[in-house]
Design a protein around this motif. Structure first.
Motif, PDB file in Angstrom:
ATOM      1  N   HIS A 105      47.400  34.219-100.794  1.00  0.00           N
ATOM      2  CA  HIS A 105      46.563  33.101-101.223  1.00  0.00           C
ATOM      3  C   HIS A 105      47.358  32.178-102.144  1.00  0.00           C
ATOM      4  O   HIS A 105      48.444  32.523-102.590  1.00  0.00           O
ATOM      5  N   HIS A 106      46.765  31.042-102.448  1.00  0.00           N
ATOM      6  CA  HIS A 106      47.382  30.048-103.327  1.00  0.00           C
ATOM      7  C   HIS A 106      47.614  30.625-104.731  1.00  0.00           C
ATOM      8  O   HIS A 106      47.011  31.631-105.121  1.00  0.00           O
ATOM      9  N   LYS A 107      48.473  29.954-105.471  1.00  0.00           N
ATOM     10  CA  LYS A 107      48.910  30.477-106.769  1.00  0.00           C
ATOM     11  C   LYS A 107      47.831  30.454-107.856  1.00  0.00           C
ATOM     12  O   LYS A 107      47.987  31.066-108.912  1.00  0.00           O
ATOM     13  N   HIS A 108      46.720  29.770-107.597  1.00  0.00           N
ATOM     14  CA  HIS A 108      45.664  29.691-108.610  1.00  0.00           C
ATOM     15  C   HIS A 108      44.588  30.758-108.450  1.00  0.00           C
ATOM     16  O   HIS A 108      43.692  30.856-109.292  1.00  0.00           O
ATOM     17  N   GLY A 138      52.057  28.824-103.875  1.00  0.00           N
ATOM     18  CA  GLY A 138      51.846  27.584-103.145  1.00  0.00           C
ATOM     19  C   GLY A 138      50.391  27.221-102.971  1.00  0.00           C
ATOM     20  O   GLY A 138      49.573  27.402-103.868  1.00  0.00           O
ATOM     21  N   THR A 139      50.074  26.741-101.789  1.00  0.00           N
ATOM     22  CA  THR A 139      48.716  26.246-101.505  1.00  0.00           C
ATOM     23  C   THR A 139      48.056  27.003-100.360  1.00  0.00           C
ATOM     24  O   THR A 139      47.164  26.482 -99.697  1.00  0.00           O
ATOM     25  N   ALA A 199      45.723  28.757 -98.098  1.00  0.00           N
ATOM     26  CA  ALA A 199      44.255  28.841 -98.112  1.00  0.00           C
ATOM     27  C   ALA A 199      43.778  30.276 -97.957  1.00  0.00           C
ATOM     28  O   ALA A 199      42.742  30.663 -98.499  1.00  0.00           O
ATOM     29  N   SER A 219      42.604  25.634 -93.574  1.00  0.00           N
ATOM     30  CA  SER A 219      41.897  24.682 -94.421  1.00  0.00           C
ATOM     31  C   SER A 219      40.650  25.338 -94.975  1.00  0.00           C
ATOM     32  O   SER A 219      40.055  26.205 -94.327  1.00  0.00           O
TER      33      SER A 219
END
Length: 217
Positions: A109-112, A162-163, A165, A187
């Motif tokens: 998953h994304h880094k956040h 990264g981003t 999803a 997405s």
């Protein structure tokens, strides 16, 4: 997710996203916000769709109790593709014996993203346990020595960066062959479309606890 759901609803034509009222309350907030969402839905007599991840047994207990009074659908992942993947994982685990086939779940998953393993990865692990009709030892990542796996355990690995999803691989590792069941989210729109499908389903249901498996039939 709120913006993604609002955009997807516009494409539907016959739906409206409102701040209050409505037939279904959709919660993608946080574990800390779940109690308030349940109270709001109960007070308004609304159906409740919970897409929040990182929930514990206490949260699940609250949802089960609320489902006695309202229709409530809990989906760690609202993608229709992931709902089908879960069904395939359960079927594969039922066929492939625990003695010869090991199960590893890898997600990215994304880094956040704050929780690991993802709620979806844990959901897929539960599907495998249902297929084998047993509770498995969860191996949450490996670091160190003398880490030989226990027969029947399920391993989890999380990648963050990264981003992304959401990527999920469920690997069945057997003697001289591997079966890998995968899903790639390109997405967040797929989660919004799945949430709308779930909300449509939920709006016509009686009180009870539902899942995306009920949505896809």
């Amino acid at each position: 997710m709120g913006r993604a759901i609002a955009d997807a609803a516009k494409d539907e034509g016959d739906l409206a996203v409102v701040d209050s009222g409505g037939d279904v309350l959709i919660d993608f907030s946080s574990p800390e916000g779940l109690r308030a969402s349940i109270s709001r839905a109960l007070d308004a007599g609304q159906a409740l769709l919970v897409g929040t991840t990182g929930l514990d047994e206490g949260h699940e207990s609250m949802m089960r109790e609320a489902a006695g009074d309202i229709p409530l659908l809990y989906a760690p992942n609202t993608s229709v593709g992931v709902a089908l993947l879960s069904d395939l994982v359960e079927r594969a685990a039922r066929v492939l014996g625990r003695e010869d086939w090991d199960i590893e779940i890898v997600e990215a998953h994304h880094k956040h993203k704050a929780d690991a393993p993802s709620g979806t990865a844990l959901h897929l692990g539960l599907a495998a346990e249902r297929g084998r009709d047993e509770d498995a030892l969860d191996d949450m990542g490996r670091c160190g020595k003398d880490l030989r796996r226990e027969v029947g355990s399920i391993g989890y690995s999380a990648v963050r960066g990264g981003t992304v999803a959401g990527d999920h691989d469920v690997m069945f590792l057997g003697p001289e062959e591997r079966l890998i069941l995968s899903h790639r989210a390109e997405s967040r729109a797929i989660f919004a479309r799945g949430a709308i499908a779930a909300a449509r389903f939920l709006a016509s249901q009686k009180p009870g606890l539902y899942s995306m498996k009920d949505v896809i039939g």
